[in-house]
Design a protein around this motif. Structure first.
Motif, short mmCIF file in Angstrom:
data_model
loop_
_atom_site.label_atom_id
_atom_site.label_comp_id
_atom_site.label_asym_id
_atom_site.label_seq_id
_atom_site.Cartn_x
_atom_site.Cartn_y
_atom_site.Cartn_z
N GLU A 65 -9.18 -11.44 0.71
CA GLU A 65 -10.44 -12.11 1.05
C GLU A 65 -11.61 -11.13 1.11
O GLU A 65 -12.73 -11.53 1.44
N LEU A 116 -15.87 -18.07 7.46
CA LEU A 116 -14.71 -18.73 6.86
C LEU A 116 -14.82 -20.22 7.16
O LEU A 116 -14.86 -20.62 8.33
N TYR A 152 -5.76 -16.01 9.23
CA TYR A 152 -7.21 -16.18 9.13
C TYR A 152 -7.85 -16.17 10.51
O TYR A 152 -8.96 -15.66 10.69
#
Length: 267
Positions: free
Chosen positions: A38, A79, A113
């Motif tokens: 990411e 995100l 995440y």
């Protein structure tokens, strides 16, 4: 007020069980891989939203808040973990849009995440439904050490403030300097009291304790509620199983559609 308004008795013990959640372990090696994929660094300041894009999620207000954060903190990254669409993103400056990662994430990957996240956002309207709400995303955020930025009167947050007064929760409505407060947020170790709050075994112990302190008539009523909850749970499980084996086959409920007669909830 609510007890008096809706004719509940306030002379008997009661408990409110939130959305239950137990955080999953994070493998440091895999976390490094996800971070690399990411293009996120360990010291990046990351703000996340986890959830859908239905009307009650207040998408327009969510994007407005992201815009304010992005303008205030030029290095903040975002995100948006959702399977929905945010048309409102086009309203943001290109500089902010370029710092947004929007994607769908398998549930097993969610802890990774959240491990990269500093602040999680929850935006809700201030109404009766949300005053007794316990959104799953709040359980996911808090049990993974993520601070919460929220808007609206959300019942479970009021509970959690009592469970752990040291929790990092920032209220957009009440904290006038909420943007500045975000700059001081740090990842924290989750307290045992918070983990217990969302843990099934601990909540069951609460129920047993309350059941033991109730009189005979109230025990009968409580048992009725317990059996009803069990029946609803079994009903959902059956619906989920049948839906999983018929989805897309054209059999049973027309190409895998959920049955309307039994009102199974399969999401």
């Amino acid at each position: 007020f609510d007890i008096n308004t809706y004719n509940y008795r306030n002379d008997i013990p009661y408990t409110i069980i939130p959305t239950l959640y137990r955080p999953m372990a994070v493998d440091p090696v895999h976390l490094s891989e996800v971070r690399k994929n990411e293009n996120l660094k360990e010291d990046d300041f990351v703000v996340s939203y986890v959830g859908a894009t239905q009307a009650w999620q207040s998408a327009e207000e969510l994007i407005r808040v992201i815009g304010l954060i992005g303008s205030k903190y030029s290095k903040a990254k975002f995100l948006l973990l959702t399977n929905g669409e945010f048309e409102e993103l086009e309203q943001l400056d290109k500089d902010i849009r370029d710092r947004i990662i929007k994607k769908t994430v398998p549930h097993k990957e969610m802890p990774y995440y959240l491990a990269m996240t500093n602040v999680g956002i929850v935006i809700r309207d201030d109404n009766m439904v949300n005053r007794v709400a316990a959104p799953t995303k709040i359980a996911e955020y808090i049990t993974n050490g993520v601070a919460i930025l929220y808007k609206g009167h959300i019942g479970v947050i009021d509970d959690l403030k009592k469970v752990d007064p040291a929790l990092e929760v920032i209220n957009i409505d009440d904290d006038k300097n909420w943007l500045e407060m975000m700059g001081t947020v740090k990842k924290k170790t989750v307290s045992k009291s918070v983990l217990d709050y969302f843990d099934m075994s601990h909540r069951q112990a609460d129920d047993y304790e309350i059941y033991g302190s109730a009189d005979g008539k109230e025990k009968i009523r409580m048992l009725g509620c317990i059996f009803y909850k069990i029946s609803v749970f079994v009903d959902k499980c059956i619906g989920k199983y049948l839906s999983s084996i018929t989805r897309g086959t054209g059999k049973f409920w027309g190409g895998g559609q959920n049955p309307t007669s039994r009102k199974y909830l399969y999401r």
